[in-house]
Design a protein around this motif. Structure first.
Motif, short mmCIF file in Angstrom:
data_model
loop_
_atom_site.label_atom_id
_atom_site.label_comp_id
_atom_site.label_asym_id
_atom_site.label_seq_id
_atom_site.Cartn_x
_atom_site.Cartn_y
_atom_site.Cartn_z
N GLY A 92 0.82 -1.20 0.00
CA GLY A 92 0.00 0.00 0.00
C GLY A 92 0.86 1.25 0.00
O GLY A 92 0.56 2.23 -0.71
N VAL A 93 1.95 1.24 0.77
CA VAL A 93 2.87 2.38 0.78
C VAL A 93 3.57 2.50 -0.57
O VAL A 93 3.79 3.61 -1.07
N GLN A 128 2.33 1.82 -3.43
CA GLN A 128 1.38 2.48 -4.34
C GLN A 128 1.26 3.96 -4.02
O GLN A 128 1.15 4.81 -4.93
N GLU A 129 1.28 4.31 -2.72
CA GLU A 129 1.23 5.73 -2.34
C GLU A 129 2.39 6.49 -2.95
O GLU A 129 2.23 7.62 -3.43
N LYS A 130 3.57 5.89 -2.92
CA LYS A 130 4.75 6.55 -3.48
C LYS A 130 4.64 6.68 -5.00
O LYS A 130 5.03 7.69 -5.58
N LYS A 131 4.11 5.66 -5.62
CA LYS A 131 3.93 5.72 -7.08
C LYS A 131 2.98 6.87 -7.45
O LYS A 131 3.20 7.57 -8.45
N ASP A 132 1.93 7.05 -6.65
CA ASP A 132 0.95 8.10 -6.94
C ASP A 132 1.54 9.50 -6.81
O ASP A 132 0.98 10.46 -7.35
N LEU A 133 2.65 9.62 -6.09
CA LEU A 133 3.30 10.93 -5.92
C LEU A 133 4.27 11.27 -7.04
O LEU A 133 4.74 12.41 -7.14
N HIS A 148 11.49 9.06 -1.15
CA HIS A 148 10.48 7.99 -1.23
C HIS A 148 11.13 6.62 -0.99
O HIS A 148 10.59 5.77 -0.27
N GLU A 151 11.78 5.62 2.65
CA GLU A 151 10.62 5.16 3.42
C GLU A 151 10.30 3.70 3.12
O GLU A 151 9.98 2.93 4.03
N ASP A 159 6.98 12.36 10.44
CA ASP A 159 7.25 12.11 9.02
C ASP A 159 8.68 11.62 8.82
O ASP A 159 8.92 10.63 8.10
#
Length: 563
Positions: free
Chosen positions: A188-189, A191-196, A209, A212, A284
């Protein structure tokens, strides 16, 4: 195939002799040594003569003969002579991958990096599974990496492909990537990074990225090399956060004001930076700092305290200006930005060498400081001698108390910790309950006859990881001494044997732990680090006055015990 380990070298040396005896032929290595060991050119000439005239009498077909001779020379620091032997080895066995691997190592030790890479690549052509060649090439490339990529931009697809590669490699190489974070959460993380990722994403944003993702497998041996080194080195000084901050109890305080001395006093608490609270910023940043298992704030805090001026810009996406809200004032303060940066804080370490031994006559106490266990192969005898000599002197002086200071010791050769424990344990102990098959530390280790009989105190902190965590776990489980400080960065689970890797498109370097070990200390949690018997950390005042809070505490504790 790495062969710097001295024990392995001895095995190899003896194995070639056994092989020669088994096939009825004489060892060509021994013949060369006997004929002209101090003149390798002459020995090589003798080799060629024997091969022409008496090839049936000597073991010329066994590549280990020359290979072992080369490593024997290398172990004696005869680097140029070793190189000559490995060149001969490749000449004799051009289609075997290991001679090219050995020649690559010889070139590397002789400072000829381009030739080393050429040899390692040839070895890989002959054996694509030669992991040592891949790792060493990556190490050489890392040392010579481009350090000016801050504003570089790659295509969106290149970034996405590299994120996939990184996530896949992490989860395939590490033996338990989902031990502390579920598979669904990890991906899930990803995919979050890909979306950024966008068409304007810079290399500096991308490596943030990556950090993390690596931190999310919670492996103390998986990280971006240098512990924020790649990120820090390419960050322009003019973009650094212009205050040195420290994290104490998840609050930010000014440790050094740098160019803002006329605006902010040392010791001031920072409530927010550019409108974001200090706690949010720390939360963060902590996502990007890898620790072993579910270790708490301690391990992350220490790294932040030495990298704050670089970590804050990454977390805040590299602002050009900063304003802060400080305790006691409602209005924001605009900070002056840096032109040049040099780290101003001194490390609190009374031992400037790798290890030290001191004595305090006042309370009959010996103080042993070990900064790391990084002594492998033939060099292990250096650490072993220090430990042996230290205990001989400690016992001769009849020191009633022994302080073992392993604060800041991030690990190394676990045989060092095992050797130390054999002077402290009162009964046999087994170091690992899980380790690669054949490990001697899966078997009981006996205490030495002259074990130390006094009181033992271990000092540790959030930087005490890997082998040091194992030492502390075993000491706590077997009740060998009193532990003082804060939670260590790991203790039971240990995934070592890490190797350098490099992403295909962006060239980001990263390490991944490969080999699973579990320390045989069942009373200590496998999820966390090792907790002290006495929790002690520096206060803000102690930090600013360079007071060694933990050492002062143990000295007082010893004094109380003496009463």
């Amino acid at each position: 195939m790495k062969k710097k380990v001295f024990i392995l070298l001895l095995i190899l040396l003896s194995s070639s002799d056994i092989s020669a005896q088994q096939n009825g032929k004489k060892s060509i290595k021994e013949a060369m040594i006997e004929y002209a060991y101090q003149d390798i050119e002459k020995a090589i000439g003798y080799y060629r003569k024997l091969k022409r005239q008496e090839s049936e009498k000597y073991n010329f077909e066994n590549e280990n003969e020359l290979n072992n001779l080369g490593y024997q020379l290398m172990n004696e620091d005869r680097k140029e002579d070793a190189l000559k032997i490995f060149k001969l080895l490749v000449e004799e066995f051009p289609n075997s991958f290991n001679p090219h691997d050995s020649l690559g190592e010889a070139y590397l030790i002789n400072g000829q990096e381009e030739l080393a890479i050429e040899s390692y690549r040839k070895s890989l052509e002959l054996n694509p599974e030669n992991k040592n060649a891949k790792w060493t090439i990556a190490q050489i490339q890392y040392q010579n990496r481009d350090k000016n990529k801050f504003d570089s931009v790659y295509t969106k697809q290149e970034y996405l492909d590299d994120l996939n590669e990184l996530a896949t490699r992490l989860t395939e190489i590490n033996p338990h990537p989902y031990r502390y974070m579920t598979k669904e959460a990890f991906w899930g993380v990803v995919q979050e990074k890909k979306d950024l990722i966008t068409d304007t994403t810079t290399y500096s944003e991308f490596i943030w990225h990556c950090s993390e993702l690596i931190a999310n497998i919670n492996c103390g041996h998986s990280f971006i090399p240098g512990y924020f080194g790649q990120e820090r080195e390419m960050l322009p000084d003019t973009l650094r956060f212009p205050l040195e901050l420290i994290n104490i109890d998840k609050r930010l305080y000014v440790a050094h004001a740098l160019v803002n001395e006329d605006k902010i006093e040392v010791g001031t608490e920072i409530y927010s930076i550019n409108g974001i609270s200090g706690r949010e910023i720390l939360n963060d940043i902590n996502k990007h700092i890898g620790t072993q298992g579910k270790v708490g704030n301690a391990g992350k805090r220490h790294l932040f305290n030495w990298q704050a001026t670089a970590m804050i810009p990454y977390a805040l996406r590299f602002p050009k200006t900063y304003e802060v809200i400080i305790k006691g004032k409602k209005e924001p303060i605009q900070l002056e930005m840096l032109e040049n940066y040099e780290f101003p804080l001194a490390a609190l370490n009374r031992c400037q060498e790798t290890f030290c031994l001191d004595f305090s006559q006042e309370n009959n106490t010996a103080i042993m400081k070990i900064n790391n266990w990084d002594f492998y192969g033939g060099r292990f005898k250096i650490l072993q001698k220090f430990i042996d000599d230290s205990f001989q002197e400690i016992i001769e002086r009849k020191s009633r108390n022994l302080i073992i200071d392993v604060r800041g010791n991030g690990g190394g050769n676990s045989w060092g910790a095992a050797h130390l424990l054999r002077y402290l344990a009162k009964k046999p102990f087994t170091y690992f309950k899980e380790a690669p098959l054949g490990s001697e530390k899966l078997k009981p280790l006996n205490p030495f006859e002259n074990t130390y009989q006094g009181h033992v105190y271990f000092l540790h902190d959030g930087r005490s990881g890997s082998t040091t965590g194992q030492l502390l776990a075993l000491a706590k489980h077997h009740r060998i001494g009193t532990l003082i400080g804060e939670e260590s960065n790991g203790g039971i689970v240990y995934t070592g044997g890490q190797r350098m890797n490099r992403l295909t498109n962006t060239g980001v370097f990263y390490m991944v732990g490969r080999v699973n070990h579990i320390t045989n200390a069942p009373s200590v949690s496998e999820e966390r680090g090792v907790f002290p018997d006495h929790y002690v950390v520096q206060t803000l005042k102690d930090f600013l006055t360079h007071t060694d809070t933990i050492m002062n505490y143990v000295i007082k504790l010893i004094a109380q015990d003496l009463k």
